[in-house]
Design an enzyme around this catalytic site. Structure first.
Site, mmCIF file in Angstrom:
data_model
loop_
_atom_site.group_PDB
_atom_site.id
_atom_site.type_symbol
_atom_site.label_atom_id
_atom_site.label_comp_id
_atom_site.label_asym_id
_atom_site.label_seq_id
_atom_site.Cartn_x
_atom_site.Cartn_y
_atom_site.Cartn_z
ATOM 1 N N ASP A 194 0.901 -1.149 0.000
ATOM 2 C CA ASP A 194 0.000 0.000 0.000
ATOM 3 C C ASP A 194 0.937 1.196 0.000
ATOM 4 O O ASP A 194 1.588 1.487 1.009
ATOM 5 C CB ASP A 194 -0.868 0.012 1.266
ATOM 6 C CG ASP A 194 -1.855 1.169 1.255
ATOM 7 O OD1 ASP A 194 -1.431 2.297 0.925
ATOM 8 O OD2 ASP A 194 -3.035 0.959 1.581
ATOM 9 N N HIS A 195 1.036 1.886 -1.143
ATOM 10 C CA HIS A 195 2.135 2.856 -1.254
ATOM 11 C C HIS A 195 1.978 4.018 -0.271
ATOM 12 O O HIS A 195 2.950 4.708 0.006
ATOM 13 C CB HIS A 195 2.322 3.330 -2.703
ATOM 14 C CG HIS A 195 1.340 4.360 -3.171
ATOM 15 N ND1 HIS A 195 0.091 4.039 -3.616
ATOM 16 C CD2 HIS A 195 1.443 5.711 -3.262
ATOM 17 C CE1 HIS A 195 -0.536 5.154 -3.963
ATOM 18 N NE2 HIS A 195 0.252 6.188 -3.763
ATOM 19 N N HIS A 257 -5.774 2.825 1.160
ATOM 20 C CA HIS A 257 -4.971 3.945 1.674
ATOM 21 C C HIS A 257 -5.650 4.650 2.851
ATOM 22 O O HIS A 257 -5.022 4.931 3.874
ATOM 23 C CB HIS A 257 -4.709 4.972 0.571
ATOM 24 C CG HIS A 257 -4.182 4.380 -0.698
ATOM 25 N ND1 HIS A 257 -3.247 3.380 -0.716
ATOM 26 C CD2 HIS A 257 -4.445 4.647 -2.001
ATOM 27 C CE1 HIS A 257 -2.955 3.071 -1.968
ATOM 28 N NE2 HIS A 257 -3.676 3.820 -2.762
HETATM 29 C C1 BG6 Z 1 -3.648 4.812 -6.378
HETATM 30 C C2 BG6 Z 1 -5.006 4.920 -7.015
HETATM 31 O O1 BG6 Z 1 -3.601 3.725 -5.488
HETATM 32 O O2 BG6 Z 1 -3.379 6.005 -5.651
HETATM 33 C C3 BG6 Z 1 -5.090 6.147 -7.916
HETATM 34 O O3 BG6 Z 1 -5.265 3.751 -7.773
HETATM 35 C C4 BG6 Z 1 -4.699 7.384 -7.148
HETATM 36 O O4 BG6 Z 1 -6.403 6.278 -8.454
HETATM 37 C C5 BG6 Z 1 -3.360 7.175 -6.451
HETATM 38 O O5 BG6 Z 1 -4.624 8.469 -8.069
HETATM 39 C C6 BG6 Z 1 -3.043 8.348 -5.547
HETATM 40 O O6 BG6 Z 1 -1.743 8.232 -5.051
HETATM 41 P P1 BG6 Z 1 -0.930 9.507 -4.580
HETATM 42 O O7 BG6 Z 1 0.333 8.940 -4.032
HETATM 43 O O8 BG6 Z 1 -0.733 10.365 -5.798
HETATM 44 O O9 BG6 Z 1 -1.782 10.190 -3.565
#
Ligand code: BG6
Length: 505
Positions: A194-195, A257
C-alpha cells in the site's frame, strides 16, 4: 539545528539488504516504468542496493536483454528523483538487468525463469534470494502465484512475493486471493503493498503520536470532537477508465490507503516496533470500526460522480465521457463516510473520511478537531464562539503538521484570533523525501514487512466496505458534482447534519 541521538538511531537501525534478484511480472507495464525502475535507480544512486543485485523482467513480448535495458533507461531518465541520470550508476544497475519472455499460462516459461535465476545466483551471488513483484492486472495474480509454486520458486523463506493493489474487490474475493497466495507462499513471505505506508508523512504519524508526550493524552473521546481524513485529487481517471469503472473511489482509495490512515491515527500504542506487533494493533483497531449496514448507507455515506467542469482554467470532461467508462456508469468518483470506532478511546467520536477525483486541489491531510474549552472566560460569549484547536497532519503535497490555537491580538482591547503553529518538512529537513516505492522496495529487500499489509488486515478493511458496496447496489445513483468543486452539495449537508463542517484545505 537537527539533533541526532545515536542510541535511538541504534535501536531503529537495520541490517542492509542481502544480494537479491527482483523478478517483475508486468515488466513492460506503466507501474514498472513510472515507479519501480525509477525507485530502484534512486536506491542505487544512494548506494542502498546490495552488491549482488539483479532485476528480471518477465513479459509476454519477445525482446533481448539489451532492448529491455534501453527501454528502462528511457523510463529512468524521465521519472527518477536524481536527474540528470548518472550514467555510471545506470550502467551498474543495467549490468544486472535481464529479460525473460514468457506467458503466465505456460509452465515451461516458469521453468525457464527458474533456470535464469539459478544462472543469476552463480553470476551475481544472489544465493536463492528472490522477490517476485506482481505488477500485472490483478486477474493474473492467482495464475502467476500457482506457476511459481509449481516451478518450485516459492518454497523457501528467501523467496518472497510483493502483491500490488487492488487486493480483491470485496471481502469474498480478498479471502479467495489470500487463500490462493497462502496456499503457495507462507504469510511471512507475502508483502501486500500500500504505497501510502511508504510516504514519509504517513510513517511520521506514529512518531508524532508516540515520540512526543504532549499529544497522546488528548487523543481520545474526552478531548477530540471529531477527525477528518481528506484525500483530494485534481486528476480524473487518466486513461484507466477500464479499471476504474469497475472499481470506483471506495475500492480504489478508501478500502486501502484511507483505512490505513485511519488505523494509524486511531490505533492503540504498540508495545514494540516489530512488524507483527504494529500490525496486530492495526487489525485490532479495524475490528473496532463499526461496519455500516447495507440499509443505512444513506445515513453514513455520500457518493458522487464528476460531471464536466473546469480545473485550473481548463475545461475537463465529465466522468461518463472518459474513455472506457460506460455512458450510464453509476461508479463513484467521490465518497464521504462517517465511521465510528467502538472502543473506549473513541466511543462516540465520528471519523469523517472524504475522497474524490477532479476536486479543486490535490491535498491529503488528517485533521484532529478538538472540543471547545469550557464556556467561561474567553469562551463565554456565545455570540462569538472561539475557534477550536485543530491539529492537521499534511500528508501531501505541502508536507507538515500545524496546530491552530487562539491568541490575543496585540492592542488595548481583548480581541482573540486563531493563529497557526506550523512545521514544514521542507523547512526543517531540506532534502526532498524519497518516493514511497523506494522505502517499500528497500524494506522488502531487507525482509521487513512492517509497512506492508497483512492478510487479515486487508480482509478486515473489506468487512467495513462490504456493507457500503451492498447498500449502494440498490441506492440511487451517485450525486453529480461539477469537476473542480469540492464534491456534491449533499456531502456538505451530510456533515452539517452532525453540526460540523468540512475543512477547505
Ligand atoms: C492509487 C489509485 O492507489 O493512488 C489512484 O489507484 C490514485 O487512483 C493514487 O490516483 C493516488 O496516489 P498519490 O500517491 O498520488 O496520492
Amino acid at each position: 539545528m537537527l539533533e541526532t541521538n545515536p542510541l535511538r538511531a541504534g535501536i531503529v537501525a537495520r541490517s542492509s539488504p542481502d544480494p537479491c534478484a527482483v523478478v517483475i511480472f508486468g515488466a513492460t507495464g506503466d507501474l514498472t516504468g513510472r515507479k519501480l525502475l525509477p525507485a530502484l535507480y534512486n536506491l542505487a544512486h544512494e548506494g542502498q542496493l546490495p552488491g549482488g543485485f539483479a532485476i528480471v523482467g518477465f513479459g509476454r513480448r519477445a525482446k533481448s536483454h539489451d532492448e529491455f535495458r534501453a527501454e528502462l533507461r528511457r523510463d529512468v531518465e524521465q521519472h527518477a528523483r536524481f536527474l540528470p541520470m548518472n550514467p555510471a550508476v545506470w550502467d551498474g544497475l543495467a549490468q544486472g538487468l535481464y529479460y525473460q519472455q514468457g506467458d503466465y499460462t505456460n509452465a515451461a516459461d516458469f521453468t525457464a525463469l527458474g533456470k535464469l535465476l539459478a544462472q543469476i545466483d552463480r553470476e551475481r551471488g544472489t544465493d536463492g534470494n528472490r522477490l517476485f513483484y506482481m505488477a500485472t492486472p490483478p486477474g493474473q495474480f492467482p495464475q502467476i502465484v500457482q506457476q511459481l509454486g509449481t516451478a518450485g520458486l516459492a518454497n523457501s523463506a528467501a523467496q518472497r512475493v510483493i502483491v500490488e493493489k487492488p487486493f480483491g474487490r470485496s471481502l469474498d474475493t480478498a479471502r479467495e486471493l489470500n487463500r490462493t497466495i497462502t496456499g503457495v507462499f507462507d504469510e511471512r513471505q507475502v508483502l501486500r503493498i500500500d504505497h501510502y505506508l511508504g510516504k514519509e508523512t504517513v510513517q511520521n504519524i506514529l512518531v508524532l503520536r508516540f515520540a512526543n508526550e504532549i499529544f497522546e493524552h488528548l487523543w481520545n473521546e474526552k478531548y477530540v470532537d471529531h477527525v477528518q481524513i481528506t484525500v483530494a485529487e485534481t486528476l480524473g481517471v487518466e486513461g484507466r477508465g477500464g479499471y476504474y469503472d469497475q472499481a470506483g473511489a471506495l475500492r480504489d482509495m478508501v478500502q486501502n490507503h484511507m483505512m490505513q490512515l485511519l488505523a494509524l491515527i486511531a490505533m492503540e500504542p504498540p508495545t514494540s516496533l516489530e512488524a507483527e506487533v504494529i500490525r496486530d494493533e492495526k487489525v485490532k483497531l479495524l475490528r473496532a470500526v463499526r461496519p455500516i449496514p447495507a440499509d443505512h448507507v444513506a445515513q453514513y455515506t455520500v457518493r458522487g460522480q464528476y460531471a464536466a467542469g473546469s480545473l485550473a482554467g481548463k475545461s475537463v470532461a465529465g466522468y461518463r465521457q472518459e474513455k472506457d467508462v460506460a455512458p450510464d456508469s453509476r461508479t463513484d468518483t467521490f465518497v464521504a463516510l462517517k465511521l465510528y470506532i467502538d472502543n473506549w478511546r473513541w466511543s462516540g467520536v465520528p471519523f469523517f473520511l472524504r475522497h474524490g477525483k477532479r476536486l479543486p486541489k490535490r491535498v491529503a491531510e488528517i485533521a484532529v478537531q478538538f472540543k471547545a474549552p469550557p464556556a467561561v472566560l474567553f469562551g463565554a460569549d456565545l455570540a462569538a464562539p472561539l475557534q477550536t484547536n485543530v491539529l492537521v497532519i499534511r500528508i501531501q503535497p505541502d508536507e507538515g503538521i500545524s496546530i491552530r490555537m487562539n491568541a490575543k491580538v496585540p492592542g488595548t482591547i481583548l480581541n482573540i484570533q486563531p493563529v497557526k503553529m506550523d512545521f514544514r518538512y521542507g523547512g526543517s529537513f531540506g532534502a526532498r523525501s524519497p518516493d514511497a516505492y523506494e522505502r517499500l522496495l528497500y524494506d522488502a529487500l531487507c525482509g521487513d514487512s512492517t509497512l506492508f499489509i497483512r492478510g487479515d488486515e486487508a480482509e478486515r478493511s473489506w468487512v467495513i466496505m462490504d456493507g457500503v458496496l451492498q447498500g449502494w447496489q440498490t441506492a440511487p445513483a451517485p450525486f453529480p458534482y461539477e469537476a473542480g468543486t469540492w464534491g456534491p452539495a449533499e456531502a456538505d449537508a451530510f456533515i452539517e447534519r452532525d453540526g460540523r463542517q468540512w475543512r477547505r484545505p
